[in-house]
Design a protein around this motif. Structure first.
Motif, PDB file in Angstrom:
ATOM      1  N   ASN A   1       4.914  -7.796  -9.802  1.00 13.68           N
ATOM      2  CA  ASN A   1       4.301  -6.523 -10.202  1.00 13.68           C
ATOM      3  C   ASN A   1       2.816  -6.499  -9.886  1.00 13.68           C
ATOM      4  OD1 ASN A   1       4.397  -3.921 -11.853  1.00 13.68           O
ATOM      5  ND2 ASN A   1       2.870  -5.103 -12.978  1.00 13.68           N
ATOM      6  N   ALA A   2       2.135  -7.663 -10.093  1.00  7.83           N
ATOM      7  CA  ALA A   2       0.708  -7.724  -9.798  1.00  7.83           C
ATOM      8  C   ALA A   2       0.443  -7.598  -8.302  1.00  7.83           C
ATOM      9  CB  ALA A   2       0.118  -9.029 -10.328  1.00  7.83           C
ATOM     10  N   LEU A   3       1.339  -8.147  -7.483  1.00  6.02           N
ATOM     11  CA  LEU A   3       1.157  -8.064  -6.035  1.00  6.02           C
ATOM     12  C   LEU A   3       1.432  -6.662  -5.504  1.00  6.02           C
ATOM     13  CD1 LEU A   3       2.767 -11.410  -4.805  1.00  6.02           C
ATOM     14  CD2 LEU A   3       0.352 -10.791  -4.723  1.00  6.02           C
ATOM     15  N   ILE A   4       2.402  -5.978  -6.094  1.00  6.11           N
ATOM     16  CA  ILE A   4       2.826  -4.686  -5.555  1.00  6.11           C
ATOM     17  C   ILE A   4       1.952  -3.541  -6.063  1.00  6.11           C
ATOM     18  CG2 ILE A   4       4.740  -3.042  -5.496  1.00  6.11           C
ATOM     19  CD1 ILE A   4       6.640  -5.444  -5.617  1.00  6.11           C
ATOM     20  N   THR A   5       1.641  -3.556  -7.349  1.00  2.00           N
ATOM     21  CA  THR A   5       0.972  -2.409  -7.957  1.00  2.00           C
ATOM     22  C   THR A   5      -0.541  -2.437  -7.827  1.00  2.00           C
ATOM     23  OG1 THR A   5       0.929  -3.527 -10.115  1.00  2.00           O
ATOM     24  CG2 THR A   5       2.843  -2.135  -9.606  1.00  2.00           C
ATOM     25  N   ASN A   6      -1.149  -3.606  -7.574  1.00  2.00           N
ATOM     26  CA  ASN A   6      -2.602  -3.676  -7.497  1.00  2.00           C
ATOM     27  C   ASN A   6      -3.062  -3.158  -6.129  1.00  2.00           C
ATOM     28  OD1 ASN A   6      -5.309  -4.231  -7.659  1.00  2.00           O
ATOM     29  ND2 ASN A   6      -5.067  -6.379  -8.211  1.00  2.00           N
ATOM     30  N   PRO A   7      -3.803  -2.063  -6.087  1.00  2.00           N
ATOM     31  CA  PRO A   7      -4.223  -1.520  -4.780  1.00  2.00           C
ATOM     32  C   PRO A   7      -5.255  -2.381  -4.068  1.00  2.00           C
ATOM     33  CG  PRO A   7      -5.247  -0.285  -6.573  1.00  2.00           C
ATOM     34  CD  PRO A   7      -4.271  -1.233  -7.213  1.00  2.00           C
ATOM     35  N   ALA A   8      -5.869  -3.341  -4.765  1.00  2.00           N
ATOM     36  CA  ALA A   8      -6.894  -4.179  -4.133  1.00  2.00           C
ATOM     37  C   ALA A   8      -6.311  -5.100  -3.058  1.00  2.00           C
ATOM     38  CB  ALA A   8      -7.609  -5.024  -5.193  1.00  2.00           C
ATOM     39  N   TRP A   9      -4.982  -5.334  -3.108  1.00  4.38           N
ATOM     40  CA  TRP A   9      -4.376  -6.163  -2.066  1.00  4.38           C
ATOM     41  C   TRP A   9      -4.326  -5.452  -0.725  1.00  4.38           C
ATOM     42  CZ3 TRP A   9      -3.799 -11.159  -2.826  1.00  4.38           C
ATOM     43  CH2 TRP A   9      -3.625 -11.643  -4.130  1.00  4.38           C
ATOM     44  N   GLU A  10      -4.355  -4.129  -0.718  1.00  3.93           N
ATOM     45  CA  GLU A  10      -4.417  -3.336   0.522  1.00  3.93           C
ATOM     46  C   GLU A  10      -3.284  -3.703   1.486  1.00  3.93           C
ATOM     47  OE1 GLU A  10      -9.218  -2.533   0.800  1.00  3.93           O
ATOM     48  OE2 GLU A  10      -8.382  -4.271   1.855  1.00  3.93           O
ATOM     49  N   TRP A  11      -2.063  -3.541   1.000  1.00  2.00           N
ATOM     50  CA  TRP A  11      -0.909  -3.922   1.810  1.00  2.00           C
ATOM     51  C   TRP A  11      -0.759  -3.058   3.060  1.00  2.00           C
ATOM     52  CZ3 TRP A  11       1.305  -8.391   1.215  1.00  2.00           C
ATOM     53  CH2 TRP A  11       1.276  -9.027  -0.025  1.00  2.00           C
ATOM     54  N   HIS A  12      -1.235  -1.819   3.033  1.00  2.00           N
ATOM     55  CA  HIS A  12      -1.129  -0.986   4.231  1.00  2.00           C
ATOM     56  C   HIS A  12      -2.006  -1.524   5.353  1.00  2.00           C
ATOM     57  CE1 HIS A  12      -4.378   0.510   1.673  1.00  2.00           C
ATOM     58  NE2 HIS A  12      -4.943   1.048   2.748  1.00  2.00           N
ATOM     59  N   PHE A  13      -3.152  -2.112   5.005  1.00  2.00           N
ATOM     60  CA  PHE A  13      -3.983  -2.742   6.030  1.00  2.00           C
ATOM     61  C   PHE A  13      -3.365  -4.063   6.506  1.00  2.00           C
ATOM     62  CE2 PHE A  13      -7.284  -0.024   4.128  1.00  2.00           C
ATOM     63  CZ  PHE A  13      -7.778   0.560   5.286  1.00  2.00           C
ATOM     64  N   VAL A  14      -2.652  -4.742   5.612  1.00  2.00           N
ATOM     65  CA  VAL A  14      -1.956  -5.970   6.023  1.00  2.00           C
ATOM     66  C   VAL A  14      -0.927  -5.647   7.097  1.00  2.00           C
ATOM     67  CG1 VAL A  14      -0.434  -7.824   5.245  1.00  2.00           C
ATOM     68  CG2 VAL A  14      -2.351  -7.111   3.816  1.00  2.00           C
ATOM     69  N   GLY A  15      -0.119  -4.616   6.870  1.00  2.00           N
ATOM     70  CA  GLY A  15       0.851  -4.224   7.883  1.00  2.00           C
ATOM     71  C   GLY A  15       0.213  -3.744   9.172  1.00  2.00           C
ATOM     72  N   GLN A  16      -0.972  -3.160   9.058  1.00  2.00           N
ATOM     73  CA  GLN A  16      -1.651  -2.665  10.255  1.00  2.00           C
ATOM     74  C   GLN A  16      -2.161  -3.796  11.136  1.00  2.00           C
ATOM     75  OE1 GLN A  16      -4.857   0.015   9.328  1.00  2.00           O
ATOM     76  NE2 GLN A  16      -5.706  -0.038  11.409  1.00  2.00           N
ATOM     77  N   TYR A  17      -2.653  -4.878  10.525  1.00  2.00           N
ATOM     78  CA  TYR A  17      -3.257  -5.965  11.287  1.00  2.00           C
ATOM     79  C   TYR A  17      -2.331  -7.160  11.481  1.00  2.00           C
ATOM     80  CZ  TYR A  17      -7.824  -3.733  10.971  1.00  2.00           C
ATOM     81  OH  TYR A  17      -8.876  -2.859  11.105  1.00  2.00           O
ATOM     82  N   LEU A  18      -1.136  -7.129  10.919  1.00  2.00           N
ATOM     83  CA  LEU A  18      -0.253  -8.295  11.010  1.00  2.00           C
ATOM     84  C   LEU A  18       0.142  -8.583  12.460  1.00  2.00           C
ATOM     85  CD1 LEU A  18       1.205 -10.444   9.315  1.00  2.00           C
ATOM     86  CD2 LEU A  18       3.156  -8.903   9.184  1.00  2.00           C
TER      87      LEU A  18
END
Length: 333
Positions: free
Chosen positions: A49-66
């Motif tokens: 839950n902490a990994l998914i809901t916290n916006p500070a992880w910026e998962w959309h940028f992770v997918g962009q630069y992966l």
């Protein structure tokens, strides 16, 4: 005088279950195991839950630069450094291990000194030494030892950043690989080689058919750890400005400021690389375990196939029961 009569034996009035009554089997209870499982599930759910809901992880940028182009090239550099370092390291380490096991005191001393030196000096210092070798030797000559030289080249032209990184990683790994290989050779019972020699088996065949298959059971687990460690250890070469994965990630987040997202990109790639290497290590260990165990444990793929087979068999059985029931109901009475 008459002896006292013995006391009558007491007969316990025990009730016995009938012979045809089945015994009741009570399974062992493990309350603490269930409690630990529940606590673990709660902690895993909290972490997810902490990994998914916290916006500070910026998962959309992770997918962009992966799969960014420069990131993929950096992964290739990391793989190239790993392959070169581990192949050259094990080749040189095997030679050093054979020197340690030889009967020559000089070879033993040289091999021991090599292992002592390169295990004592940190890897980052070794990399900086090779990177700045031109400060010690401006030119490198090739010719007869202690005699005339045929030609010479500039050190900067011969040893560039990539070559210096490869030399540093390979020479550093050779010290550890030598001990890994030596421990594998020492794990084989000497009596087997003596028996093979008494039977007239050639030395090369003894090594290929007797020594190596048994030594590999000891070598592979430790060697796998060493290779996985080298994949992550290549990040040290960032001090030489080589565009490997960690260095390239630093360059990108220095420009756009997405520090956490780019660090996650590097972490995901390291996880993928080490997972692939761990899988290869598992199957190599399984290959060399054939002579040590009678029945090999099933692989994860075999377990999945077995589970799917059981599910399909249960489904076919239920369908057969339904068809039989429908057929019975369709018969006129």
């Amino acid at each position: 005088m008459t002896a006292p009569s013995p006391a009558p034996a007491t007969v316990e009035n025990t009730t016995r279950a009938p012979a045809d009554e089945p015994l009741k089997v009570v399974p062992a209870r493990h309350p603490w195991r269930w409690a630990a499982t529940a606590v673990t599930l709660v902690l895993l759910a909290m972490a997810a839950n902490a990994l998914i809901t916290n916006p500070a992880w910026e998962w959309h940028f992770v997918g962009q630069y992966l799969f960014y182009e420069t990131v993929l090239r950096a992964v290739g550099v990391t793989l190239r450094l790993t392959v070169l370092g581990i192949v050259l390291g094990f080749l040189l380490g095997t030679v050093i291990a054979l020197m340690r096991l030889s009967a020559s005191p000089l070879l033993q001393a040289v091999a021991w000194g090599y292992v002592w030196l390169f295990r004592s000096v940190p890897l980052i210092l070794q990399l900086l030494f090779w990177f700045n070798l031109a400060l010690l030797y401006d030119r490198i000559s090739f010719g007869i030892p202690f005699g005339p030289s045929f030609f010479d080249v500039g050190t900067m032209d011969l040893i560039g950043p990539m070559t210096a990184a490869t030399l540093g990683l390979a020479l550093h790994q050779a010290a550890y690989c030598a001990e890994i290989v030596r421990s594998g050779f020492l794990s084989v019972d000497q009596g087997q080689l003596e028996a093979a020699a008494a039977l007239g088996i050639p030395r090369t065949r003894q090594i290929r058919r007797i020594l190596l298959p048994q030594a590999m059971r000891t070598i592979i687990p430790t060697a796998g750890n060493e290779i996985i460690g080298l994949v992550k250890g290549t990040s040290v070469v960032y001090i030489m400005a080589i565009p490997e994965l960690f260095y390239q990630v630093q360059v990108i987040y220095a420009r756009n400021g997405r520090v956490i997202a780019l660090l996650l990109v590097a972490a995901i790639w390291y996880l993928l690389l080490t997972t692939v290497l761990s899988t290869v290590q598992y199957y190599v260990e399984r290959h060399y375990a054939r002579g040590a165990v009678r029945v090999l444990p099933p692989t994860p793929l075999q377990r999945v196939r077995r589970l799917v087979g059981r599910v399909l068999a249960a489904r076919r059985q239920r369908q057969a029961v339904r068809d039989q029931l429908a057929a019975d109901l369709a018969v006129p009475r």
